[in-house]
Scaffold this motif. Structure first.
Motif, PDB file in Angstrom:
ATOM      1  N   ILE A  40       0.859  -1.184   0.000  1.00 51.12           N
ATOM      2  CA  ILE A  40       0.000   0.000   0.000  1.00 51.12           C
ATOM      3  C   ILE A  40       0.896   1.234   0.000  1.00 51.12           C
ATOM      4  O   ILE A  40       1.862   1.312   0.776  1.00 51.12           O
ATOM      5  CB  ILE A  40      -0.946   0.004   1.219  1.00 51.12           C
ATOM      6  CG1 ILE A  40      -1.809  -1.259   1.212  1.00 51.12           C
ATOM      7  CG2 ILE A  40      -1.813   1.264   1.211  1.00 51.12           C
ATOM      8  CD1 ILE A  40      -2.686  -1.426   2.436  1.00 51.12           C
ATOM      9  N   PHE A  41       0.554   2.184  -0.857  1.00 46.26           N
ATOM     10  CA  PHE A  41       1.351   3.396  -1.048  1.00 46.26           C
ATOM     11  C   PHE A  41       0.505   4.634  -0.800  1.00 46.26           C
ATOM     12  O   PHE A  41      -0.687   4.647  -1.108  1.00 46.26           O
ATOM     13  CB  PHE A  41       1.897   3.449  -2.480  1.00 46.26           C
ATOM     14  CG  PHE A  41       2.703   2.249  -2.866  1.00 46.26           C
ATOM     15  CD1 PHE A  41       4.074   2.215  -2.656  1.00 46.26           C
ATOM     16  CD2 PHE A  41       2.099   1.144  -3.425  1.00 46.26           C
ATOM     17  CE1 PHE A  41       4.814   1.103  -3.001  1.00 46.26           C
ATOM     18  CE2 PHE A  41       2.827   0.018  -3.779  1.00 46.26           C
ATOM     19  CZ  PHE A  41       4.190  -0.003  -3.563  1.00 46.26           C
ATOM     20  N   ASN A  42       1.144   5.686  -0.278  1.00 46.70           N
ATOM     21  CA  ASN A  42       0.427   6.945  -0.104  1.00 46.70           C
ATOM     22  C   ASN A  42       0.462   7.744  -1.405  1.00 46.70           C
ATOM     23  O   ASN A  42       1.008   7.298  -2.412  1.00 46.70           O
ATOM     24  CB  ASN A  42       0.966   7.741   1.098  1.00 46.70           C
ATOM     25  CG  ASN A  42       2.403   8.200   0.915  1.00 46.70           C
ATOM     26  OD1 ASN A  42       2.951   8.193  -0.191  1.00 46.70           O
ATOM     27  ND2 ASN A  42       3.028   8.598   1.998  1.00 46.70           N
ATOM     28  N   ARG A  43      -0.089   8.940  -1.357  1.00 43.10           N
ATOM     29  CA  ARG A  43      -0.231   9.731  -2.581  1.00 43.10           C
ATOM     30  C   ARG A  43       1.087  10.201  -3.185  1.00 43.10           C
ATOM     31  O   ARG A  43       1.124  10.602  -4.343  1.00 43.10           O
ATOM     32  CB  ARG A  43      -1.168  10.903  -2.334  1.00 43.10           C
ATOM     33  CG  ARG A  43      -0.699  11.841  -1.259  1.00 43.10           C
ATOM     34  CD  ARG A  43      -1.728  12.941  -1.001  1.00 43.10           C
ATOM     35  NE  ARG A  43      -1.469  13.533   0.291  1.00 43.10           N
ATOM     36  CZ  ARG A  43      -2.328  13.622   1.274  1.00 43.10           C
ATOM     37  NH1 ARG A  43      -3.545  13.183   1.111  1.00 43.10           N
ATOM     38  NH2 ARG A  43      -2.001  14.157   2.414  1.00 43.10           N
ATOM     39  N   ILE A  44       2.175  10.158  -2.413  1.00 38.77           N
ATOM     40  CA  ILE A  44       3.467  10.541  -2.989  1.00 38.77           C
ATOM     41  C   ILE A  44       4.330   9.327  -3.321  1.00 38.77           C
ATOM     42  O   ILE A  44       5.493   9.449  -3.650  1.00 38.77           O
ATOM     43  CB  ILE A  44       4.237  11.528  -2.080  1.00 38.77           C
ATOM     44  CG1 ILE A  44       4.541  10.912  -0.725  1.00 38.77           C
ATOM     45  CG2 ILE A  44       3.484  12.837  -1.948  1.00 38.77           C
ATOM     46  CD1 ILE A  44       5.492  11.753   0.125  1.00 38.77           C
ATOM     47  N   GLY A  45       3.738   8.143  -3.229  1.00 41.16           N
ATOM     48  CA  GLY A  45       4.433   6.935  -3.638  1.00 41.16           C
ATOM     49  C   GLY A  45       5.226   6.215  -2.558  1.00 41.16           C
ATOM     50  O   GLY A  45       5.889   5.226  -2.847  1.00 41.16           O
ATOM     51  N   GLU A  46       5.160   6.695  -1.317  1.00 44.55           N
ATOM     52  CA  GLU A  46       5.823   5.996  -0.212  1.00 44.55           C
ATOM     53  C   GLU A  46       5.071   4.726   0.134  1.00 44.55           C
ATOM     54  O   GLU A  46       3.844   4.759   0.241  1.00 44.55           O
ATOM     55  CB  GLU A  46       5.815   6.859   1.058  1.00 44.55           C
ATOM     56  CG  GLU A  46       6.929   7.809   1.230  1.00 44.55           C
ATOM     57  CD  GLU A  46       6.776   8.520   2.571  1.00 44.55           C
ATOM     58  OE1 GLU A  46       7.657   8.334   3.415  1.00 44.55           O
ATOM     59  OE2 GLU A  46       5.785   9.243   2.748  1.00 44.55           O
ATOM     60  N   LYS A  47       5.796   3.633   0.335  1.00 44.75           N
ATOM     61  CA  LYS A  47       5.155   2.406   0.786  1.00 44.75           C
ATOM     62  C   LYS A  47       4.841   2.556   2.269  1.00 44.75           C
ATOM     63  O   LYS A  47       5.730   2.719   3.088  1.00 44.75           O
ATOM     64  CB  LYS A  47       6.055   1.200   0.552  1.00 44.75           C
ATOM     65  CG  LYS A  47       5.393  -0.103   0.890  1.00 44.75           C
ATOM     66  CD  LYS A  47       6.175  -1.340   0.467  1.00 44.75           C
ATOM     67  CE  LYS A  47       7.648  -1.160   0.509  1.00 44.75           C
ATOM     68  NZ  LYS A  47       8.398  -2.365   0.237  1.00 44.75           N
ATOM     69  N   VAL A  48       3.549   2.514   2.623  1.00 44.34           N
ATOM     70  CA  VAL A  48       3.125   2.714   4.010  1.00 44.34           C
ATOM     71  C   VAL A  48       2.748   1.414   4.692  1.00 44.34           C
ATOM     72  O   VAL A  48       2.584   1.362   5.911  1.00 44.34           O
ATOM     73  CB  VAL A  48       1.978   3.738   4.120  1.00 44.34           C
ATOM     74  CG1 VAL A  48       2.444   5.117   3.650  1.00 44.34           C
ATOM     75  CG2 VAL A  48       0.744   3.300   3.343  1.00 44.34           C
ATOM     76  N   PHE A  49       2.592   0.327   3.894  1.00 42.79           N
ATOM     77  CA  PHE A  49       2.269  -0.975   4.475  1.00 42.79           C
ATOM     78  C   PHE A  49       2.642  -2.057   3.480  1.00 42.79           C
ATOM     79  O   PHE A  49       2.514  -1.877   2.268  1.00 42.79           O
ATOM     80  CB  PHE A  49       0.779  -1.074   4.789  1.00 42.79           C
ATOM     81  CG  PHE A  49       0.372  -2.405   5.359  1.00 42.79           C
ATOM     82  CD1 PHE A  49       0.633  -2.708   6.685  1.00 42.79           C
ATOM     83  CD2 PHE A  49      -0.247  -3.360   4.577  1.00 42.79           C
ATOM     84  CE1 PHE A  49       0.273  -3.945   7.221  1.00 42.79           C
ATOM     85  CE2 PHE A  49      -0.618  -4.589   5.095  1.00 42.79           C
ATOM     86  CZ  PHE A  49      -0.352  -4.883   6.422  1.00 42.79           C
ATOM     87  N   GLU A  50       3.097  -3.192   4.026  1.00 42.39           N
ATOM     88  CA  GLU A  50       3.415  -4.350   3.199  1.00 42.39           C
ATOM     89  C   GLU A  50       3.195  -5.602   4.031  1.00 42.39           C
ATOM     90  O   GLU A  50       3.510  -5.639   5.216  1.00 42.39           O
ATOM     91  CB  GLU A  50       4.872  -4.268   2.750  1.00 42.39           C
ATOM     92  CG  GLU A  50       5.325  -5.403   1.889  1.00 42.39           C
ATOM     93  CD  GLU A  50       6.737  -5.198   1.368  1.00 42.39           C
ATOM     94  OE1 GLU A  50       6.991  -5.629   0.236  1.00 42.39           O
ATOM     95  OE2 GLU A  50       7.579  -4.622   2.081  1.00 42.39           O
ATOM     96  N   SER A  51       2.651  -6.650   3.402  1.00 45.78           N
ATOM     97  CA  SER A  51       2.450  -7.902   4.117  1.00 45.78           C
ATOM     98  C   SER A  51       2.393  -9.072   3.151  1.00 45.78           C
ATOM     99  O   SER A  51       1.925  -8.931   2.019  1.00 45.78           O
ATOM    100  CB  SER A  51       1.145  -7.870   4.921  1.00 45.78           C
ATOM    101  OG  SER A  51       0.985  -9.083   5.634  1.00 45.78           O
ATOM    102  N   ASN A  52       2.870 -10.221   3.627  1.00 47.25           N
ATOM    103  CA  ASN A  52       2.722 -11.493   2.924  1.00 47.25           C
ATOM    104  C   ASN A  52       1.771 -12.422   3.681  1.00 47.25           C
ATOM    105  O   ASN A  52       1.584 -13.571   3.300  1.00 47.25           O
ATOM    106  CB  ASN A  52       4.071 -12.192   2.751  1.00 47.25           C
ATOM    107  CG  ASN A  52       5.002 -11.398   1.875  1.00 47.25           C
ATOM    108  OD1 ASN A  52       5.950 -10.803   2.355  1.00 47.25           O
ATOM    109  ND2 ASN A  52       4.726 -11.365   0.591  1.00 47.25           N
TER     110      ASN A  52
END
Length: 114
Positions: A40-52
């Motif tokens: 999941i990315f915010n509006r400026i392209g930073e990854k704010v969440f990741e999960s497997n």
């Protein structure tokens, strides 16, 4: 036999602690999944969440702080248990803040507040 590969990815969640839609998570036939990669990315392209983790829940926080209301972009790579297919899902999810969540609740779902 047609197997059920239905997944539902919410497009709105309200991490305000009221017990309704407080977390972002996959819904549907999760037992049909073998592997996922959710980003999941915010509006400026930073990854704010990741999960497997197929059964992940995310509370809308990033670096220990709750995100401001905004539209997020997600990608979900999903592989199904019987190797039926690998699919890439893309979309948006809106984080609604507590004030807007309360107003929407009053407008659309609460007879007591009407």
């Amino acid at each position: 036999m047609i197997k059920n590969y239905d997944l539902f990815i919410p497009n709105v969640f309200t991490p305000n602690g009221d017990g309704a839609n407080d977390v972002f998570q996959l819904l549907g036939n999760l037992s049909a999944l073998k592997f996922i990669e959710m980003r999941i990315f915010n509006r400026i392209g930073e990854k704010v969440f990741e999960s497997n983790n197929i059964y992940f829940t995310w509370d809308g926080s990033y670096k220990g702080k709750m995100l401001e209301p905004q539209v997020l972009v997600y990608t979900l790579n999903a592989v199904f248990i019987d190797n039926h297919s690998e699919e890439l899902f893309k979309g948006t999810a809106f984080v609604i803040g507590p004030e807007l969540a309360l107003k929407l609740h009053q407008l659309y779902s609460c007879a007591c507040c009407g």
